[in-house]
Scaffold this motif. Structure first.
Motif, PDB file in Angstrom:
ATOM      1  N   ALA A   1      -8.722  -7.472   9.821  1.00  0.00           N
ATOM      2  CA  ALA A   1      -7.346  -7.003   9.988  1.00  0.00           C
ATOM      3  C   ALA A   1      -6.763  -6.519   8.658  1.00  0.00           C
ATOM      4  O   ALA A   1      -6.046  -5.512   8.612  1.00  0.00           O
ATOM      5  N   LEU A   2      -7.073  -7.221   7.582  1.00  0.00           N
ATOM      6  CA  LEU A   2      -6.569  -6.821   6.268  1.00  0.00           C
ATOM      7  C   LEU A   2      -7.190  -5.507   5.818  1.00  0.00           C
ATOM      8  O   LEU A   2      -6.511  -4.645   5.243  1.00  0.00           O
TER       9      LEU A   2
ATOM     10  N   ARG B   1       0.834  -1.204   0.000  1.00  0.00           N
ATOM     11  CA  ARG B   1       0.000   0.000   0.000  1.00  0.00           C
ATOM     12  C   ARG B   1       0.870   1.255   0.000  1.00  0.00           C
ATOM     13  O   ARG B   1       0.535   2.257  -0.644  1.00  0.00           O
ATOM     14  N   ALA B   2       1.983   1.195   0.705  1.00  0.00           N
ATOM     15  CA  ALA B   2       2.870   2.353   0.784  1.00  0.00           C
ATOM     16  C   ALA B   2       3.460   2.733  -0.569  1.00  0.00           C
ATOM     17  O   ALA B   2       3.878   3.880  -0.769  1.00  0.00           O
ATOM     18  N   GLU B   3       3.481   1.777  -1.514  1.00  0.00           N
ATOM     19  CA  GLU B   3       4.004   2.038  -2.857  1.00  0.00           C
ATOM     20  C   GLU B   3       2.923   2.533  -3.805  1.00  0.00           C
ATOM     21  O   GLU B   3       3.180   2.751  -4.998  1.00  0.00           O
ATOM     22  N   GLY B   4       1.717   2.717  -3.294  1.00  0.00           N
ATOM     23  CA  GLY B   4       0.637   3.252  -4.114  1.00  0.00           C
ATOM     24  C   GLY B   4      -0.117   2.222  -4.924  1.00  0.00           C
ATOM     25  O   GLY B   4      -0.933   2.586  -5.781  1.00  0.00           O
ATOM     26  N   ALA B   5       0.144   0.953  -4.685  1.00  0.00           N
ATOM     27  CA  ALA B   5      -0.541  -0.102  -5.441  1.00  0.00           C
ATOM     28  C   ALA B   5      -1.856  -0.474  -4.769  1.00  0.00           C
ATOM     29  O   ALA B   5      -1.989  -0.415  -3.543  1.00  0.00           O
TER      30      ALA B   5
ATOM     31  N   GLY C   1      -5.399  -1.645   5.000  1.00  0.00           N
ATOM     32  CA  GLY C   1      -5.483  -0.943   3.725  1.00  0.00           C
ATOM     33  C   GLY C   1      -5.716  -1.817   2.516  1.00  0.00           C
ATOM     34  O   GLY C   1      -5.606  -1.340   1.378  1.00  0.00           O
ATOM     35  N   ALA C   2      -6.051  -3.088   2.720  1.00  0.00           N
ATOM     36  CA  ALA C   2      -6.334  -3.963   1.582  1.00  0.00           C
ATOM     37  C   ALA C   2      -7.587  -3.490   0.851  1.00  0.00           C
ATOM     38  O   ALA C   2      -8.520  -2.955   1.467  1.00  0.00           O
ATOM     39  N   ASP C   3      -7.599  -3.693  -0.459  1.00  0.00           N
ATOM     40  CA  ASP C   3      -8.757  -3.327  -1.285  1.00  0.00           C
ATOM     41  C   ASP C   3      -9.696  -4.501  -1.506  1.00  0.00           C
ATOM     42  O   ASP C   3     -10.906  -4.298  -1.644  1.00  0.00           O
TER      43      ASP C   3
END
Length: 263
Positions: free
Chosen positions: A168-169, A143-147, A173-175
């Protein structure tokens, strides 16, 4: 997240750009891979090849992924959402692959699904289901890489609560969550309740109207086709069933709104 609400699911050693291109007329998404992205995971994949399994073996996994995504981008035809299913024993390569995926407008899907002994022995696949902290770390790194990032999981793993894991996911920040439901299809409904912010993709046995509608009735946002993903007849059948289900739901929603407006 994508439409139509049908995807083709990763099949190790088979799901490349050509495979995704062939499925594109029927689906809204394709999950390429799985690709082992660090040396330890690659060695485990080589052991699988030695016993006649198909795997993507490459000295440069990140470069291979970039090539496949570039090839898919250059393809004429319907636009689809592409994501790459990856296996990793540490979080170190996740960021590199996620950055490549982000550059190509693609997603990264963490593999917490495969159950082969060789992969589990090195900490890949379903072992991640019992290691929430590491799985969350992988999601946060991507997520930190913008993906855009998702996780492929499986049901019926002793001691694992998928609804709790899904929450938890989502918090990390999981999509999306991609559920191989095995013989526990109703778990999809529990995940939807536990983590409503996740886009839920249901997988396993998706072949026809009956199987499609079962998963969608449980609340899945989309379905994915695995083994028969190279069979146009199956893909067309699944696409027709999925489109029909959502069209009917939309009609019912409009009818409900009309009734409320006249009260």
């Amino acid at each position: 997240m994508f439409a139509p609400r049908v995807a083709v699911a990763s099949l190790s050693g088979e799901s490349d750009a050509d495979w995704a291109r062939a499925a594109a007329p029927y689906v809204g998404a394709a999950f390429l891979g799985g690709v082992a992205i660090d040396e330890t995971a690659q060695e485990a994949a080589k052991e699988l090849v030695a016993r006649d399994r198909s795997e993507f073996i490459t000295d440069d996994p990140t470069g291979f992924i970039a090539e496949q995504l570039a090839e898919l981008e250059a393809t004429d035809g319907p636009d689809i959402f592409a994501a790459v299913n990856v296996r990793a024993t540490t979080g170190d390569p996740i960021g590199d692959v996620a950055a490549v995926c982000a550059d190509h407008g693609a997603g990264i899907e963490i593999n917490a699904h495969c159950r082969q002994d060789e992969l589990c022995a090195v900490g890949c696949g379903e072992t991640l289901l019992r290691d929430t902290d590491r799985l969350v770390e992988y999601v946060e790194t991507a997520r930190a890489e913008g993906a855009r990032v998702g996780v492929k999981v499986r049901t019926e793993v002793d001691g694992v609560s998928l609804p709790g894991l899904a929450k938890a996911l989502a918090d990390a920040g999981a999509d999306w969550i991609h559920i191989d439901a095995m013989d526990s299809e109703a778990v999809v409904a529990d995940v939807v309740v536990a983590a409503p912010e996740l886009f839920v993709i249901a997988n396993n046995g998706v072949r026809d109207r009956k199987t499609v509608h079962e998963y969608l009735e449980y609340g899945a946002d989309a379905v994915s086709v695995g083994r028969p993903s190279d069979n146009p007849a199956v893909l067309q059948r699944v696409r027709t069933a999925t489109d029909g289900w959502f069209a009917k739901r939309n009609e019912e929603s409009v009818s409900d709104d009309d009734r409320e407006a006249t009260v």
